[in-house]
Scaffold this motif. Structure first.
Motif, PDB file in Angstrom:
ATOM      1  N   PRO A 206     107.133  56.477  49.029  1.00  0.00           N
ATOM      2  CA  PRO A 206     106.389  57.592  48.423  1.00  0.00           C
ATOM      3  C   PRO A 206     107.287  58.461  47.543  1.00  0.00           C
ATOM      4  O   PRO A 206     108.505  58.466  47.696  1.00  0.00           O
ATOM      5  N   ASP A 207     106.659  59.192  46.655  1.00  0.00           N
ATOM      6  CA  ASP A 207     107.392  60.215  45.894  1.00  0.00           C
ATOM      7  C   ASP A 207     107.659  61.406  46.810  1.00  0.00           C
ATOM      8  O   ASP A 207     106.808  61.731  47.661  1.00  0.00           O
ATOM      9  N   ILE A 208     108.772  62.070  46.610  1.00  0.00           N
ATOM     10  CA  ILE A 208     109.004  63.307  47.353  1.00  0.00           C
ATOM     11  C   ILE A 208     107.955  64.341  46.936  1.00  0.00           C
ATOM     12  O   ILE A 208     107.455  64.309  45.799  1.00  0.00           O
ATOM     13  N   VAL A 209     107.639  65.245  47.863  1.00  0.00           N
ATOM     14  CA  VAL A 209     106.646  66.281  47.555  1.00  0.00           C
ATOM     15  C   VAL A 209     107.260  67.683  47.567  1.00  0.00           C
ATOM     16  O   VAL A 209     106.609  68.652  47.210  1.00  0.00           O
ATOM     17  N   GLY A 210     108.527  67.773  48.009  1.00  0.00           N
ATOM     18  CA  GLY A 210     109.234  69.050  47.997  1.00  0.00           C
ATOM     19  C   GLY A 210     110.621  68.841  47.401  1.00  0.00           C
ATOM     20  O   GLY A 210     111.130  67.707  47.355  1.00  0.00           O
ATOM     21  N   GLY A 215     119.000  68.504  43.331  1.00  0.00           N
ATOM     22  CA  GLY A 215     118.057  67.858  42.413  1.00  0.00           C
ATOM     23  C   GLY A 215     118.168  66.348  42.490  1.00  0.00           C
ATOM     24  O   GLY A 215     117.931  65.636  41.507  1.00  0.00           O
ATOM     25  N   LEU A 216     118.543  65.862  43.672  1.00  0.00           N
ATOM     26  CA  LEU A 216     118.808  64.429  43.806  1.00  0.00           C
ATOM     27  C   LEU A 216     117.522  63.618  43.668  1.00  0.00           C
ATOM     28  O   LEU A 216     116.487  63.973  44.222  1.00  0.00           O
ATOM     29  N   VAL A 217     117.617  62.564  42.900  1.00  0.00           N
ATOM     30  CA  VAL A 217     116.495  61.645  42.715  1.00  0.00           C
ATOM     31  C   VAL A 217     117.040  60.219  42.802  1.00  0.00           C
ATOM     32  O   VAL A 217     117.979  59.853  42.091  1.00  0.00           O
ATOM     33  N   LYS A 254     110.009  72.274  39.737  1.00  0.00           N
ATOM     34  CA  LYS A 254     109.098  73.357  40.160  1.00  0.00           C
ATOM     35  C   LYS A 254     109.857  74.530  40.745  1.00  0.00           C
ATOM     36  O   LYS A 254     109.376  75.659  40.718  1.00  0.00           O
ATOM     37  N   ILE A 255     111.051  74.285  41.322  1.00  0.00           N
ATOM     38  CA  ILE A 255     111.813  75.430  41.830  1.00  0.00           C
ATOM     39  C   ILE A 255     112.929  75.797  40.849  1.00  0.00           C
ATOM     40  O   ILE A 255     113.837  76.543  41.173  1.00  0.00           O
ATOM     41  N   GLY A 256     112.861  75.223  39.654  1.00  0.00           N
ATOM     42  CA  GLY A 256     113.767  75.650  38.588  1.00  0.00           C
ATOM     43  C   GLY A 256     115.101  74.934  38.553  1.00  0.00           C
ATOM     44  O   GLY A 256     116.014  75.381  37.859  1.00  0.00           O
ATOM     45  N   ASN A 257     115.234  73.826  39.300  1.00  0.00           N
ATOM     46  CA  ASN A 257     116.532  73.144  39.293  1.00  0.00           C
ATOM     47  C   ASN A 257     116.765  72.459  37.938  1.00  0.00           C
ATOM     48  O   ASN A 257     115.986  71.597  37.551  1.00  0.00           O
TER      49      ASN A 257
END
Ligand code: SF4
Length: 301
Positions: A206-210, A215-217, A254-257
């Motif tokens: 799944p994609d992360i939701v939080g 900012g690790l992806v 969304k949290i500005g990272n």
């Protein structure tokens, strides 16, 4: 209050001032490095009434996986200093994502004289378990379940694991089955050590939701270089497509990272085609970085 409370120890809940190699300082021995120094170097992530604003990527994947069957109001990702706020008579599982819970990782072993001293990774994990167990004394229906990349350490020290009051330890990639494992733990019973033999297919991740720390992806899993000691090498290589990467970056934005830590076993293996000579797929790697750097608000990766 939540049915499922997820968290991680303080060494994983910091961005270490954004300095890339500083997280290794979490392997330093607590007997030699004063706590005040460690705490200064590892400022904790922010939280909203105890809900962590950012969390380690693995914990975010766990959250996203179990939200496939649990309702959002039943699940919380708690800041480690505030776990007990979310535990009550309705809580069934407190899940801790581990990285190096008993200080047996290679860097910790090196810094602690082969484990004779105590790495902060271990110290902070034990402190978290202590707090969790204090809450569980009041609400004994809450089971303690461990997982994450360091879960293997618990099985190598099974007596210590039992002494810590751990009910279950999940070992292996479990994006595709963790919701069933949690369901079994809640209702049907489950073994003490749960091994997941096969990892997920790409479409089962799944994609992360939080938001994730740093900012690790993740952009791929698995390797293929065949180092004999290596566990990720056993995984079939999977490459995230651009749209999946873009969606996860958007979650962090969304949290500005403004930055992205691109995670892989080896970035030069991204979409590798030459499986014998390991010549990087130049075009795919360049396209990957172009995709990341052209996302709105991203200034570095
Ligand atoms: S992930 Fe690293 S250690 Fe493992 S097989 Fe690949 S190159 Fe070797």
């Amino acid at each position: 209050m939540a049915r499922i409370v997820l968290t991680a120890d303080a060494t994983q809940m910091s961005e270490y001032w954004g300095i890339p190699l500083l997280p290794f300082f979490s392997c330093a021995p607590a007997e030699k490095v004063p706590r005040i120094v460690f705490d200064f170097l590892s400022p904790q992530v922010k939280h909203n009434n105890g809900v962590a604003q950012m969390a380690p990527y693995g914990l975010r994947k766990l959250e996203a996986s179990i939200l496939r069957t649990y309702k959002p109001k039943e699940v919380v990702v708690a800041h480690p200093d505030h776990v007990s706020k979310f535990v009550n008579e309705d809580t069934r599982i407190i899940g801790i994502s581990t990285m190096d819970p008993l200080g047996l990782g290679p860097v910790s072993m090196m810094f602690t004289d082969g484990g004779q001293l105590t790495a902060y990774t271990k110290r902070k994990f034990l402190e978290l378990v202590y707090e969790v167990n204090r809450a569980r004394k009041r609400f004994p229906k809450a089971k303690l379940v461990l997982g994450g990349s360091g879960a293997w350490q618990m099985e190598t020290k099974d007596e210590q694991t039992r002494a810590l009051g751990v009910n279950h330890t999940v070992i292996g990639e479990c994006d595709h089955v963790i919701q069933d494992i949690y369901n079994d733990i809640e209702f049907n019973g489950a073994p003490e050590f749960i091994h997941v033999p096969r990892g997920p297919k790409l479409e089962q991740i799944p994609d992360i939701v939080g938001a994730s720390t740093h900012g690790l992806v993740e952009v791929m899993r698995g390797c293929g270089r065949n180092c004999q000691f290596c566990e990720p090498n056993l995984r079939t290589a999977k490459y995230y497509p651009a749209d999946k990467i873009e969606r996860e970056i958007a979650v962090n934005r969304k949290i500005g990272n403004p930055n992205v830590w691109i995670h892989s076993e080896d970035i030069f293996l991204y979409k590798l085609e030459d499986k014998n000579g390991f010549m990087p797929n130049h075009e795919a790697v360049v396209d990957l970085f172009k995709t990341v750097m052209t996302q709105g608000g991203i200034t570095y990766a």
